[in-house]
Design an enzyme around this catalytic site. Structure first.
Site, PDB file in Angstrom:
ATOM      1  N   TYR A 153       0.857  -1.195   0.000  1.00  0.00           N
ATOM      2  CA  TYR A 153       0.000   0.000   0.000  1.00  0.00           C
ATOM      3  C   TYR A 153       0.888   1.238   0.000  1.00  0.00           C
ATOM      4  O   TYR A 153       1.836   1.347   0.790  1.00  0.00           O
ATOM      5  CB  TYR A 153      -0.903   0.028   1.242  1.00  0.00           C
ATOM      6  CG  TYR A 153      -1.894  -1.102   1.286  1.00  0.00           C
ATOM      7  CD1 TYR A 153      -3.163  -0.970   0.716  1.00  0.00           C
ATOM      8  CD2 TYR A 153      -1.567  -2.312   1.876  1.00  0.00           C
ATOM      9  CE1 TYR A 153      -4.074  -2.017   0.744  1.00  0.00           C
ATOM     10  CE2 TYR A 153      -2.469  -3.368   1.912  1.00  0.00           C
ATOM     11  CZ  TYR A 153      -3.724  -3.211   1.343  1.00  0.00           C
ATOM     12  OH  TYR A 153      -4.627  -4.255   1.368  1.00  0.00           O
ATOM     13  N   SER A 154       0.575   2.176  -0.871  1.00  0.00           N
ATOM     14  CA  SER A 154       1.331   3.431  -0.867  1.00  0.00           C
ATOM     15  C   SER A 154       1.120   4.137   0.460  1.00  0.00           C
ATOM     16  O   SER A 154       0.013   4.196   0.991  1.00  0.00           O
ATOM     17  CB  SER A 154       0.871   4.345  -1.998  1.00  0.00           C
ATOM     18  OG  SER A 154       1.394   3.920  -3.221  1.00  0.00           O
ATOM     19  N   GLU A 389       1.879   4.914 -12.013  1.00  0.00           N
ATOM     20  CA  GLU A 389       1.757   3.747 -11.141  1.00  0.00           C
ATOM     21  C   GLU A 389       0.291   3.357 -11.059  1.00  0.00           C
ATOM     22  O   GLU A 389      -0.526   4.067 -10.487  1.00  0.00           O
ATOM     23  CB  GLU A 389       2.293   4.069  -9.744  1.00  0.00           C
ATOM     24  CG  GLU A 389       2.294   2.884  -8.811  1.00  0.00           C
ATOM     25  CD  GLU A 389       3.224   1.767  -9.276  1.00  0.00           C
ATOM     26  OE1 GLU A 389       4.280   2.087  -9.840  1.00  0.00           O
ATOM     27  OE2 GLU A 389       2.889   0.606  -9.079  1.00  0.00           O
TER      28      GLU A 389
END
Length: 391
Positions: A153-154, A389
């Site tokens: 997860y970013s 991304e």
């Protein structure tokens, strides 16, 4: 009922892998700036903190690429070191949840809920703006294995954390829910008739890791891996311009570096360029961090711009739904000169279907100047100015 999708895509097939994460970046300050006035841990030998996200595109021509790790826990990127896989799947860091807040309100979507989770790592998990964190849920996963396979997860907080103490990391996570008859649902991990929300559905899939994170309560443990990510780095030059396009929780990495640029005491006022955020969501109730963006916009009106597209509510002139690329086109007279500026970087983060959005947005402008939009973006990528991304 057909599944409504986040603004930017007219159609996309969502899958359970939607739990996978996103990406982006941040202006790269010095180590002391990135750690909110504190030096980076000497054990890591960090000489600078930069940003990154899950590496998604390979290519020897890419300018912003991490090289081989020089020592355990760091990676060299353009001559600078960043934290890198300090904790692995076999030896994750045991952190604890501090708070868990739902950012959205219920809509017609089955996967309407997005949460902001703050996790305490006691200063043991240094990271750079835009990197990603791995989370290992207890499981079982859809194959019955425990613990579940890690998900990336970013990170949604700047390097010093939401409280600017260097002791926390924040995640922005959508609860993955798939229900047969209400959109895509290939798998089921709930026995028929036993789902509390959809007891009549033939199949219900609830994302293992996303549910674990969204259900976390203060004090509960979280296993973290990473940090990782060096694909999408913002420029060293504080005068550079930044254009960001996000859908849904793809906003996470952008919050990471926008707090660095316009909020944190140690780094605020150092960025001199223009930052422009375009956010796409299906409903007004789905907007993420809207109040934060408005505060930044009010305080930095000449540097920060914020616009959004709400696909199920906003309409274009022809009556069709408005997605983020259409919102960009509305401001193309201002956006196009910025995009052509060699000191401007464009970032995109969100669902895979958004990948062609920027191309669609700039195609008319390219054609007016005898350019091919695909080739133009390829050149931007070679120049290290185009960062995508998607997941």
């Amino acid at each position: 009922m057909a599944l409504s999708l986040p603004a930017f895509v007219n159609s996309v097939t969502p899958v359970a892998a939607a739990e996978h994460r996103q990406a982006a970046t941040s202006y790269r300050p010095s180590p002391s700036q990135s750690f909110c006035g504190k030096s980076a841990p000497s054990s890591l030998g960090l000489t600078s903190i930069c940003c990154g996200a899950v590496a998604a595109v390979a290519g020897k021509h890419a300018l912003r690429r991490a090289t081989a790790a020089t020592k355990k826990g760091v990676k060299l990127v353009e001559g600078k070191e960043i934290p890198w896989n300090i904790f692995g799947p076999k030896s994750p860091y045991t952190a604890k949840c501090i708070s868990n807040d739902t950012l959205t309100t219920k809509t017609a979507l089955v996967n309407w809920q997005s949460c902001h989770v703050v996790i305490n790592h006691d200063g043991k998990y240094p990271y750079a703006e835009g990197q990603s964190a791995g989370v290992i849920a207890p499981g079982p996963d859809k194959n019955g294995k425990s613990p579940a396979k890690l998900r990336l997860y970013s990170i949604a907080s700047s390097a010093c954390g939401d409280d600017e103490t260097n002791n926390t990391v924040s995640l922005c996570v959508k609860r993955v829910v798939e229900v047969s008859g209400r959109g895509w649902c290939e798998y089921s991990n709930v026995e028929p008739g036993e789902d509390p929300e959809y007891p009549d559905a033939d199949k219900v899939y609830r994302g293992v890791c996303s549910s674990f994170i969204c259900d976390l309560k203060p004090g509960e443990e979280v296993l973290l891996t990473g940090p990782t990510g060096a694909e999408m780095l913002l420029p060293e030059d504080p005068n550079a311009n930044i254009i960001m396009l996000a859908t849904g929780t793809g906003i996470a990495p952008f919050r990471s570096f926008l707090r660095n640029l316009f909020h944190d005491k140690a780094t605020k006022n150092q960025f001199k360029g223009i930052a422009w955020l375009f956010l796409g969501v299906p409903f007004t109730a789905s907007l993420l961090y809207d109040d934060e963006w408005k505060v930044m916009q009010k305080e930095f009106p000449k540097q920060f711009r914020y616009d959004y597209a709400i696909s199920d509510e906003f309409k274009r002139a022809d009556g069709s739904s408005m997605y983020v690329q259409h919102r960009v086109q509305e401001f193309i007279k201002d956006v196009w000169p910025l995009v052509k500026d060699k000191n401007t970087h464009v970032y995109m983060c969100g669902l895979k279907g958004m990948a062609t959005g920027m191309e669609e947005a700039i195609t008319p402008s390219c054609e007016m100047e005898g350019l091919n939009a695909k080739d133009f973006l390829k050149d931007m990528k070679k120049e290290g100015r185009y960062h995508v991304e998607v997941y």
